[in-house]
Design a protein around this motif. Structure first.
Motif, PDB file in Angstrom:
ATOM      1  N   GLN A   1     -37.937  90.505 -44.540  1.00  0.00           N
ATOM      2  CA  GLN A   1     -39.271  91.078 -44.349  1.00  0.00           C
ATOM      3  C   GLN A   1     -40.245  90.098 -43.715  1.00  0.00           C
ATOM      4  N   ALA A   2     -40.026  88.805 -43.952  1.00  0.00           N
ATOM      5  CA  ALA A   2     -40.929  87.807 -43.378  1.00  0.00           C
ATOM      6  C   ALA A   2     -40.310  86.424 -43.508  1.00  0.00           C
ATOM      7  N   VAL A   3     -40.717  85.553 -42.617  1.00  0.00           N
ATOM      8  CA  VAL A   3     -40.386  84.133 -42.724  1.00  0.00           C
ATOM      9  C   VAL A   3     -41.654  83.434 -43.176  1.00  0.00           C
TER      10      VAL A   3
ATOM     11  N   GLU B   1     -34.127  83.006 -48.897  1.00  0.00           N
ATOM     12  CA  GLU B   1     -33.037  82.405 -48.106  1.00  0.00           C
ATOM     13  C   GLU B   1     -31.667  82.860 -48.618  1.00  0.00           C
ATOM     14  N   GLY B   2     -31.640  84.127 -49.084  1.00  0.00           N
ATOM     15  CA  GLY B   2     -30.386  84.713 -49.542  1.00  0.00           C
ATOM     16  C   GLY B   2     -30.134  84.613 -51.024  1.00  0.00           C
TER      17      GLY B   2
ATOM     18  N   GLY C   1     -42.726  72.490 -46.131  1.00  0.00           N
ATOM     19  CA  GLY C   1     -42.931  72.657 -44.694  1.00  0.00           C
ATOM     20  C   GLY C   1     -41.850  73.478 -44.036  1.00  0.00           C
ATOM     21  N   ASN C   2     -40.650  73.542 -44.669  1.00  0.00           N
ATOM     22  CA  ASN C   2     -39.591  74.400 -44.144  1.00  0.00           C
ATOM     23  C   ASN C   2     -39.985  75.871 -44.303  1.00  0.00           C
ATOM     24  N   ASP C   3     -39.474  76.702 -43.435  1.00  0.00           N
ATOM     25  CA  ASP C   3     -39.647  78.146 -43.573  1.00  0.00           C
ATOM     26  C   ASP C   3     -38.447  78.746 -44.290  1.00  0.00           C
ATOM     27  N   VAL C   4     -38.664  79.865 -44.979  1.00  0.00           N
ATOM     28  CA  VAL C   4     -37.577  80.543 -45.676  1.00  0.00           C
ATOM     29  C   VAL C   4     -37.639  82.044 -45.400  1.00  0.00           C
ATOM     30  N   ASN C   5     -36.460  82.675 -45.403  1.00  0.00           N
ATOM     31  CA  ASN C   5     -36.384  84.131 -45.317  1.00  0.00           C
ATOM     32  C   ASN C   5     -36.817  84.728 -46.647  1.00  0.00           C
TER      33      ASN C   5
ATOM     34  N   GLN D   1     -37.210  87.059 -36.494  1.00  0.00           N
ATOM     35  CA  GLN D   1     -37.552  87.481 -37.850  1.00  0.00           C
ATOM     36  C   GLN D   1     -36.872  86.676 -38.938  1.00  0.00           C
ATOM     37  N   THR D   2     -36.136  85.633 -38.582  1.00  0.00           N
ATOM     38  CA  THR D   2     -35.391  84.851 -39.574  1.00  0.00           C
ATOM     39  C   THR D   2     -35.546  83.355 -39.318  1.00  0.00           C
TER      40      THR D   2
END
Length: 209
Positions: A7-9, A45-46, A79-83, A167-168
């Motif tokens: 749905q979002a990162v 992230e799953g 700072g990292n992005d996650v699903n 999107q990921t």
């Protein structure tokens, strides 16, 4: 239950270690916060994690050491992005496939090739999990529902369209990184049942022969 449609990162605002694991703080959008309550399940992230705190747009999740060891969450930094995917309602459209957020194993990313028309990722899973993955079969990778394009022993190839890349979080991964893999549960049950059946039947056939 989740659909594997990210749905979002969202960015990790903070990662704090404690004796038994780590606390992850994810900055949600206003839309993602709607109706969110403590204890709610969210796919990060799953990995299915429970909400442990909500402060403004910051939402916290705790992951025990056992979870960190079995997934790639332990490598994440602030700072990292996650699903992110909120748990699905029974009335929601499922554009992916049913996933639980229970990681079967991690895969070593061997190659990611990004072009204007999409991307290709190749990863290798442990041998014991390779038997559950088939060409054109479903697979959840970092929480994203994907279709397997090619299989070569325990090396698997997946093609990503530009929209999936947008999107990921796949763009931030490089060769050598670990990916969270959830195999299709129905496929796993079917393979295990066939294996057990063959194991029981074959000795009988050999004895009769």
């Amino acid at each position: 239950m989740y659909t594997g449609i990210v749905q979002a990162v969202r960015p990790l605002a903070d990662v704090t270690a404690y004796a038994g694991g780590k606390t992850f703080t994810v900055r949600f959008t206003d839309e993602q916060l709607e109706g969110l309550k403590l204890g709610a399940s969210v796919n990060i992230e799953g990995v299915c994690l429970s909400v442990t705190g909500i402060s403004g747009n910051n939402v916290t999740f705790d992951a025990m050491n056992a979870t960190l060891e079995r997934t790639n969450l332990g490598a994440l930094e602030a700072g990292n992005d996650v699903n992110v995917e909120r748990s699905a309602k029974m009335t929601d459209e499922n554009g992916g496939h049913v996933i639980a957020g229970h990681i079967a194993t991690t895969a070593a990313l061997e190659e990611i090739r990004i072009a204007d028309d999409g991307a290709l990722i190749r990863f290798r899973v442990p041998e014991e999990w390779a038997k559950y993955i088939f060409p054109r079969g479903f697979l959840a990778v970092n929480g994203c529902s994907l279709t397997v394009a090619e299989v070569d022993d325990n090396l698997f190839t997946i093609n990503l369209i530009p929209e999936t890349l947008r999107q990921t979080t796949f763009c931030r991964y490089t060769a050598g990184d670990r990916l969270n893999i959830e195999v299709d549960h129905q496929t796993m049950v079917l393979v295990d049942v066939i294996e057990r059946t063959v194991t029981r039947v074959l000795p009988g056939l050999v004895a009769k022969g």
